[in-house]
Design an enzyme around this catalytic site. Structure first.
Site, mmCIF file in Angstrom:
data_model
loop_
_atom_site.group_PDB
_atom_site.id
_atom_site.type_symbol
_atom_site.label_atom_id
_atom_site.label_comp_id
_atom_site.label_asym_id
_atom_site.label_seq_id
_atom_site.Cartn_x
_atom_site.Cartn_y
_atom_site.Cartn_z
ATOM 1 N N PRO A 179 0.812 -1.214 0.000
ATOM 2 C CA PRO A 179 0.000 0.000 0.000
ATOM 3 C C PRO A 179 0.844 1.261 0.000
ATOM 4 C CG PRO A 179 -0.666 -1.517 1.759
ATOM 5 C CD PRO A 179 0.629 -1.987 1.225
ATOM 6 N N GLU A 180 0.715 2.034 -1.059
ATOM 7 C CA GLU A 180 1.287 3.367 -1.098
ATOM 8 C C GLU A 180 0.091 4.310 -1.139
ATOM 9 O OE1 GLU A 180 4.398 3.654 -4.100
ATOM 10 O OE2 GLU A 180 4.926 1.561 -3.791
ATOM 11 N N LYS A 182 0.779 7.796 3.285
ATOM 12 C CA LYS A 182 0.323 6.411 3.381
ATOM 13 C C LYS A 182 -0.407 6.142 4.678
ATOM 14 C CE LYS A 182 4.682 5.215 1.134
ATOM 15 N NZ LYS A 182 5.982 4.559 1.357
ATOM 16 N N ARG A 191 16.761 0.312 -2.349
ATOM 17 C CA ARG A 191 15.583 -0.364 -2.884
ATOM 18 C C ARG A 191 15.848 -0.895 -4.283
ATOM 19 N NH1 ARG A 191 14.578 -0.570 1.249
ATOM 20 N NH2 ARG A 191 12.952 0.283 2.576
#
Length: 300
Positions: free
Chosen positions: A2-3, A64, A275
């Site tokens: 979830p962003e 978020k 990332r």
DNA sequence: AACACCGCCTGAGCGC
DNA sequence: TGCGCTCAGGCGGTGT
């Protein structure tokens, strides 16, 4: 994961199901997911902080994070109690009417029972998410003040001044929630591809005019993702338990080694800003004017 | 002060 | 079929 678009979908789907409902009771099946600063006696007093007995009046989002405010309807928002929910990577917040064959999942950590018989369930297998309790919504505002602007409402001058203050690369800066709130790994990669910006470009060396394009693209990318229900990769679902479809529109995320949809060259992958990052070495170059909105539109 | 990096946590996907 | 390994990653805490 979830962003911002996924959390906004959760908020929108929960709105009609939660507003005006009174919380009858709260089942705390795993206390560790709740961060609660106030006094707690024999594990019992967590329930009031989790809104037991109160009426849910509004749902808010910053980046978020999702906040649920509750109190008596006459109370000013800032005086109402509130919860902040983080979905982390694998969290979900689902509202449903219980059925006979309903089994409680082992990762259903919190269950709110509402006055219409429905249940709101916070489930998070990986427990990177959690719930924070606040005595007032005013305290939530304070917490959110430490974050950057919400990405959907970002202003180019503010983003520009934040980027000018860091020597990190763009990827790391945009993932930093105190720079801009709401972007995660997926949407940063998609964004940089759309803008033709290399993820390793120094954040403080991006021209203000380019930051303005970036800012516009952030909003259109996120709006598009919200309209398509967000991205469902593993287990993201909205407040109704439905997945999204925006993953079908991803141009770079999850496509390492596959041809760039713009130039056909295989997409590169590298660890940038800690990332996994997927980008096109040809379309996202260090020099030259970035192509804002490059490769948007047609798929395949 | 700014920034890099670790650790949390579990399930999916892979090779054997 | 099943085991065990690696990887995924938001974010707070710690180290540089």
């Amino acid at each position: 994961m979830p962003e911002l678009p996924e959390v906004e979908r959760v908020r929108l789907t929960l709105l009609p199901r939660l507003i005006g409902r009174r919380v009858m009771s709260v089942q705390v099946r795993r206390e560790e997911v709740v961060t609660h600063d106030g006094p707690r006696v024999a594990g019992r007093s967590l329930q009031p902080a989790l809104l037991q007995g109160l009426i849910i009046t509004s749902l808010h989002r910053h980046g978020k994070q999702l906040a649920i405010a509750a109190g008596e309807s006459s109370q000013a928002l800032d005086d109402q109690r509130a919860l902040v929910v983080h979905l982390g990577m694998t969290g979900s917040l689902i509202s449903a009417q219980p059925r006979n064959d309903d089994a409680i999942d082992k990762h259903d950590h919190l269950i709110w029972l509402l006055d219409d018989g429905s249940r709101l369930t916070f489930n998070d297998p990986r427990r990177f998410g959690g719930v924070w309790t606040f005595n007032s919504f005013a305290e939530v505002r304070q917490r959110w003040a430490a974050l950057g602007e919400d990405a959907l409402a970002a202003s180019a001058p503010t983003l520009n001044s934040k980027l000018k203050r860091t020597r990190r690369n763009l990827k790391a800066a945009l993932l930093d929630q105190s720079v801009i709130a709401g972007l995660g790994n997926i949407y940063v990669d998609e964004l940089l591809f759309r803008c033709g910006l290399h993820p390793k470009r120094r954040a403080d060396r991006i021209d203000a005019a380019v930051v303005a394009c970036l800012c516009d693209e952030i909003k259109s990318l996120l709006a598009e993702a919200i309209a398509r229900g967000g991205s469902t990769l593993r287990n993201y679902v909205d407040g109704d338990g439905h997945g999204g479809a925006f993953q079908e529109r991803h141009q770079v995320y999850g496509r390492a080694g596959l041809p760039c949809l713009r130039c056909g060259q295989p997409l590169a992958t590298a660890a940038i800003g800690g990332r996994t990052t997927v980008y096109c070495k040809r379309c996202q170059c260090y020099r030259g004017e970035p192509r804002a909105r490059a490769a948007t539109g047609k798929q395949q």
